[in-house]
Scaffold this active site. Sequence first.
Site, PDB file in Angstrom:
ATOM      1  N   HIS A 474      -5.435   9.746  -1.187  1.00  0.00           N
ATOM      2  CA  HIS A 474      -4.664   9.031  -0.170  1.00  0.00           C
ATOM      3  C   HIS A 474      -4.732   9.639   1.232  1.00  0.00           C
ATOM      4  O   HIS A 474      -4.458   8.947   2.222  1.00  0.00           O
ATOM      5  CB  HIS A 474      -3.194   8.967  -0.613  1.00  0.00           C
ATOM      6  CG  HIS A 474      -2.432   7.836  -0.006  1.00  0.00           C
ATOM      7  ND1 HIS A 474      -2.802   7.209   1.166  1.00  0.00           N
ATOM      8  CD2 HIS A 474      -1.289   7.203  -0.404  1.00  0.00           C
ATOM      9  CE1 HIS A 474      -1.937   6.250   1.456  1.00  0.00           C
ATOM     10  NE2 HIS A 474      -1.014   6.224   0.520  1.00  0.00           N
ATOM     11  N   TYR A 601      11.492   2.374   0.558  1.00  0.00           N
ATOM     12  CA  TYR A 601      10.369   2.639   1.446  1.00  0.00           C
ATOM     13  C   TYR A 601       9.391   1.468   1.395  1.00  0.00           C
ATOM     14  O   TYR A 601       8.972   1.042   0.325  1.00  0.00           O
ATOM     15  CB  TYR A 601       9.655   3.916   1.021  1.00  0.00           C
ATOM     16  CG  TYR A 601       8.424   4.258   1.842  1.00  0.00           C
ATOM     17  CD1 TYR A 601       8.527   5.091   2.949  1.00  0.00           C
ATOM     18  CD2 TYR A 601       7.169   3.768   1.510  1.00  0.00           C
ATOM     19  CE1 TYR A 601       7.412   5.421   3.707  1.00  0.00           C
ATOM     20  CE2 TYR A 601       6.052   4.080   2.258  1.00  0.00           C
ATOM     21  CZ  TYR A 601       6.181   4.910   3.353  1.00  0.00           C
ATOM     22  OH  TYR A 601       5.072   5.224   4.109  1.00  0.00           O
ATOM     23  N   THR A 614       0.782   4.459   9.475  1.00  0.00           N
ATOM     24  CA  THR A 614       1.890   3.640   8.981  1.00  0.00           C
ATOM     25  C   THR A 614       3.213   4.081   9.609  1.00  0.00           C
ATOM     26  O   THR A 614       3.335   5.173  10.148  1.00  0.00           O
ATOM     27  CB  THR A 614       2.032   3.748   7.446  1.00  0.00           C
ATOM     28  OG1 THR A 614       2.285   5.117   7.087  1.00  0.00           O
ATOM     29  CG2 THR A 614       0.790   3.248   6.748  1.00  0.00           C
TER      30      THR A 614
END
Length: 793
Positions: A474, A601, A614
Amino acid sequence: MAEARSGTQQPSLTLQAGLNVTPLVDFARATRRSFIRNSFRVRNRVRDNLWPLSAWYLSMLLLVVTAMVIEELHCPTFLLAAFVYVKNFLQLDNKSDDYVHLSRPSQVVICAAVFGVVTLILLALVRQTALKILLTWKGWLYQEPGKKKGNVVLMLWGLAVRLFTGPNPSLYSFQRCLPRLHVPPLNATMTKFLASMRPLLSKEEHDSLTVQAHEFEKGHGIQLQRILWLKSWWASNYVSDWWEQYVYMMGRSSIAVNSNYYALDQYNFIPTQNRSARAAGVIWLIANFYDQIEHEGMKPLRIQNLIPLCMEQYARCLATTRIPGKEIDHLRHVDKAKHIVFFYRGMYFRVELYDKKRQRLSPRELQYQIDELVKLVESGGEKSACGDVASLTGADRITWYETRQMMLQSTTNKKTLEEIETAMFFFSLRDESPQTLAERCTEAFHGDGRCVWYDKSLSVSIYANGLASMNVEHSWGDAPVIAHMMECIYPAEYFTAMYKPNGDCAERWPSDHITWPKRRDQLHKPRQLLWQLTPAIERVIGDSLSFLANAKDESMFNLFVFNDYGKKFITRTAKCSPDSYLQMVLQAAYYRDAGEFVLTYEPAMTRLFRNGRTETIRTVTEQSCQAVRSMSSEKLAAKDKHRLLMQACEAHQKMSRNAMAGNGVDRHLFALYVVCKGLGQESEFLKKMLSYPWTLSTSQQPMSQMSGNSFDLDDPVTQGQIPLAGGFMAVADDGYGVSYQVVGQGRLHFHVGSTKRSVEKTNANRFAQHIRQVLLDWKTIIDDATATGNCSK
């Protein structure tokens, strides 16, 4: 004492010897390849910096100016003055013997060249600056979809953006035109943060938090805000580098469970059940995607084919590896990767994707090589700990770092790690055949602990029944990049007729018509990669396998496809944004599951800014809580419940737009915390803010990012070929990880994950059932509301 494993027990493949040439010829060829590669990079860099102008503009400018001066046509005063200045600066009229004397035409050509280059650069800078100023305005985000047509300001702004964006942009052309992410006002961030916490805290807890927030805003926060504001002026993005470094790179827990995510292929369509052919097709398509990035042949993504997004993340989506460190990891990216690492039944191989003439192999040629590798592996060889090395990448980062340091003491291990870390991606051929959707999720996310190199930016698996999956690290970037890759790969298998009726790869490339024995001599043979393991390393491998097996046993996934309704009903009947509507569904489902509201979230992309990643959408609001509670109320009419739902969705939409426009909460507070720690100071407010757990972690997976995509999401014939997107594990042990996807007008995909089966509070299957039931209940309420008349907001 170290001992070599698999060297004598398993079949070994060696790289075919090259042509019989001298070292001087080898050096010349390598120099030529390097020169060509660097020339392309320089060309692309110049083109991107001058965009939206091009060399064509320069050529025309030089011709016109040169002709005007040589033919003594009427020239503007500023043009003549510029020529005189350039000529004097270059001392073209100097009569000294130390200078070369040039004729007047030669002087004019040189002056025109200098003048033209400088003018082109200035014009490019003017257009880029103008476009950056235009893109700084985010008012278009806040326009209601039905009211955009009559907005004169929006129309003029759109025309100006289109005017300053030239034709045919390359992948990174817009990068210099994107604005920097600004630092939001501190008081605005404090106000939004306190409002988001009000539904989650008691009055006493919220009052205490408010006092701390006001003290921070009036005191310590002023200095931190100033430092952050200064960074925003010299850095391309004031938070993204810190986000990567401190959130990802400094994480010391296992990334296999806590960071990576998975992605699945088509829903109920398998292009071919010949796994070697499927493997070859997927490998070829990923390599093709990589080539488009390397050569910048891919078009940049633009919202409504107008507003550009940052494409920086694409540079590292392949050929990137996360390297463990003692205190902090780092990313290693290589340019022009030409091979993959192929794993099958405990054996590792380097497989070249290009032949000796540096031409990419066709899918059929890759299938031939994979078939031969499978036969060699299945012909013999005993299982050893060498086949379990990949499990080390799933251990905690300190354990993996220390074990890797021990492994690097062996030259054999060092060479193998180098091959893996410089590979385009990691590929695994699997013997499992997952049947249910839950099994596909579990195998993609966990596997058996041996078949995924969790540090690679991309690990791909093909199963015995022909299914495919991806496991993604990620830290280098976010899920929309992988979603774009999937959109380029999986539909192409169908639309390009990648496979023949018998399941083999189609023979559609010129080299496929060369007989295989002859063609094989033109290819690099796969080379087996060996390991040299000590008993101490083997013990760590055993512990890592046990840890990953336990994590797999404890986790629970549920993937379901909802076909009762979709985007069409949500937008036209419910009159809500699909994302906001589904977030309210998740809030209601969790309330039924746990009887409370929790911090939720949801990421919003900030790629409207340079190097943006983000921002967090804080889904829980007072409006969302009212809408959820209203569902079980017998006193409220259906139209009132629908009205509350619409108000909750409007509040969510406002937060989503704020986050995309750079006016969120969490990244700002996170950056303030980093500055605070960097100054060696402490802030009780910032520490408390970061201590609240994200019990419910959610994310929407994008669809149809490619402009002009011919893949019809609503065509009954092709619906089964739509990729199922992917999912991730819950952030908290007592929470859920939920990703969802809006497919066409009438279908929804939901991925639900829970970390601990032993925690009775969470159960992915139970939560998925709640989601399905809430979807049906909201539809009943909305149908009743519309039947009794339209509700007013």
